[in-house]
Motif scaffolding. Structure first.
Motif, PDB file in Angstrom:
ATOM      1  N   UNK A   1       0.817  -1.208   0.000  1.00 18.47           N
ATOM      2  CA  UNK A   1       0.000   0.000   0.000  1.00 18.47           C
ATOM      3  C   UNK A   1       0.852   1.259   0.000  1.00 18.47           C
ATOM      4  N   UNK A   2       2.130   1.114   0.327  1.00 16.44           N
ATOM      5  CA  UNK A   2       3.032   2.262   0.376  1.00 16.44           C
ATOM      6  C   UNK A   2       3.580   2.513  -1.018  1.00 16.44           C
ATOM      7  N   UNK A   3       3.068   3.559  -1.673  1.00 19.12           N
ATOM      8  CA  UNK A   3       3.490   3.839  -3.049  1.00 19.12           C
ATOM      9  C   UNK A   3       4.546   4.938  -3.122  1.00 19.12           C
ATOM     10  N   UNK A   4       5.048   5.367  -1.967  1.00 17.62           N
ATOM     11  CA  UNK A   4       6.080   6.400  -1.976  1.00 17.62           C
ATOM     12  C   UNK A   4       7.467   5.802  -2.141  1.00 17.62           C
TER      13      UNK A   4
ATOM     14  N   UNK B   1     -11.056  -4.231 -13.514  1.00 12.99           N
ATOM     15  CA  UNK B   1     -11.729  -4.579 -14.771  1.00 12.99           C
ATOM     16  C   UNK B   1     -13.244  -4.648 -14.572  1.00 12.99           C
ATOM     17  N   UNK B   2     -13.673  -5.236 -13.456  1.00 10.26           N
ATOM     18  CA  UNK B   2     -15.103  -5.332 -13.187  1.00 10.26           C
ATOM     19  C   UNK B   2     -15.721  -3.956 -12.926  1.00 10.26           C
ATOM     20  N   UNK B   3     -14.983  -3.087 -12.262  1.00  7.06           N
ATOM     21  CA  UNK B   3     -15.482  -1.729 -12.035  1.00  7.06           C
ATOM     22  C   UNK B   3     -15.758  -1.033 -13.363  1.00  7.06           C
ATOM     23  N   UNK B   4     -14.862  -1.229 -14.316  1.00  2.00           N
ATOM     24  CA  UNK B   4     -15.034  -0.635 -15.645  1.00  2.00           C
ATOM     25  C   UNK B   4     -16.138  -1.337 -16.422  1.00  2.00           C
TER      26      UNK B   4
ATOM     27  N   UNK C   1      -2.372  -3.043 -11.780  1.00  8.63           N
ATOM     28  CA  UNK C   1      -3.155  -2.916 -10.547  1.00  8.63           C
ATOM     29  C   UNK C   1      -3.050  -1.545  -9.889  1.00  8.63           C
ATOM     30  N   UNK C   2      -2.000  -0.794 -10.192  1.00  5.44           N
ATOM     31  CA  UNK C   2      -1.762   0.543  -9.613  1.00  5.44           C
ATOM     32  C   UNK C   2      -1.583   0.511  -8.090  1.00  5.44           C
TER      33      UNK C   2
ATOM     34  N   UNK D   1      -1.683  -8.570  -7.515  1.00  9.35           N
ATOM     35  CA  UNK D   1      -1.831  -7.818  -8.768  1.00  9.35           C
ATOM     36  C   UNK D   1      -3.010  -8.339  -9.579  1.00  9.35           C
ATOM     37  N   UNK D   2      -3.079  -9.654  -9.730  1.00  5.03           N
ATOM     38  CA  UNK D   2      -4.162 -10.246 -10.498  1.00  5.03           C
ATOM     39  C   UNK D   2      -5.515  -9.971  -9.857  1.00  5.03           C
TER      40      UNK D   2
END
Length: 282
Positions: A7-10, A61-64, A31-32, A53-54
């Motif tokens: 969760x740490x993207x820094x 994908x489902x949200x879209x 997955x971002x 990631x998967x």
């Protein structure tokens, strides 16, 4: 190898180095959830990250996929700016500019037209009259990357037996390409995301066939909200066996009616009556 939280993207998810002016971290584009300082770190971290990631990529994908489109893939008539009917027999394709206009605008233009030559109601060019002229004009539109012209050429080749040039249904039937159900589903999903009601309905049928009734109902509901008659019937049938609630069916019926009503106008009704009389030999 670092055990840092994903969760740490820094920081780089693999080596833990912090991003800054000198170090640009790049997101995992599937997955971002994480970022990496280099391609090597991304490859090294792949075994640990693959499962998360998967999972997240499938969620995104489902949200879209299950987001209700604002309109169908056809959009609005470029002349009257009203939503185009989803059934192509209620529209007219102009061979000069490859614009799809409603029969109402086409018929109204014909009533006002003076002279034997027919100009396009949209671009005002003289419409090509022979197959050769139509083909040349379509090729010009294809060179301009017009997707409608490309689709028209695909269908033309399909009906001539040249399946390699056709753009729809090939992976399902195995015509011109190797039969591939995964690619078939992928292209159906892309069309559904773009607002294609029939593709959405077909996805619902496939999901139901696989036992995923909840996902099937979602697809039928989205297509019904776009005005698709087959999908609203499918929802009514599933309501009878308890797969759709009364409130959900009522909401779908209201949305379906609103979508259909939005495509109606006195001009279009006059055109429909005119073409009906012509079909009956009047």
């Amino acid at each position: 190898m670092s055990d840092r939280s994903e969760a740490d993207t820094s920081c780089c998810a693999a080596c833990g180095i912090a991003g800054g002016d000198d170090i640009k971290l790049k997101e995992c584009t599937a997955c971002y959830l994480v970022r990496y300082c280099s391609l090597k770190c991304q490859k090294d971290h792949r075994p640990k990250h693959k499962r998360a990631c998967k999972k997240r990529a499938a969620e995104l994908r489902d949200e879209l996929l299950f987001k209700q489109p604002e309109s169908t893939h056809l959009g609005d008539c470029p002349i009257c700016m009203m939503p185009l009917p989803i059934y192509l027999d209620k529209t007219t394709m102009m061979n000069c500019c490859c614009k799809l206009i409603c029969n109402g605008c086409s018929h109204a233009y014909d009533l006002r037209r003076v002279g034997a030559l027919k100009n396009c109601p949209f671009c005002r060019e003289i419409a090509p009259s022979t197959d050769e002229e139509i083909y040349k004009q379509r090729m010009k539109r294809i060179e301009a990357n017009d997707p409608v012209a490309m689709r028209r050429e695909g269908f033309a080749n399909y009906h001539q037996g040249n399946y390699i040039s056709a753009l729809t249904g090939m992976y399902h039937k195995g015509q011109g390409v190797e039969k591939d159900s995964r690619k078939e589903i992928h292209h159906l999903e892309e069309a559904a995301i773009g607002g294609h009601p029939n593709a959405r309905f077909n996805l619902g049928c496939k999901e139901e066939g696989s036992g995923n009734i909840e996902r099937a109902v979602k697809h039928f509901t989205i297509a019904a909200n776009l005005g698709d008659a087959l999908s609203i019937k499918a929802l009514m049938d599933r309501f009878k066996v308890g797969f759709v609630s009364k409130d959900d069916l009522a909401a779908a019926l209201r949305a379906h009616k609103a979508a259909v009503d939005a495509t109606k106008s006195p001009q279009r009704e006059a055109a429909e009556e005119y073409y009906r009389i012509r079909r009956n030999g009047g």
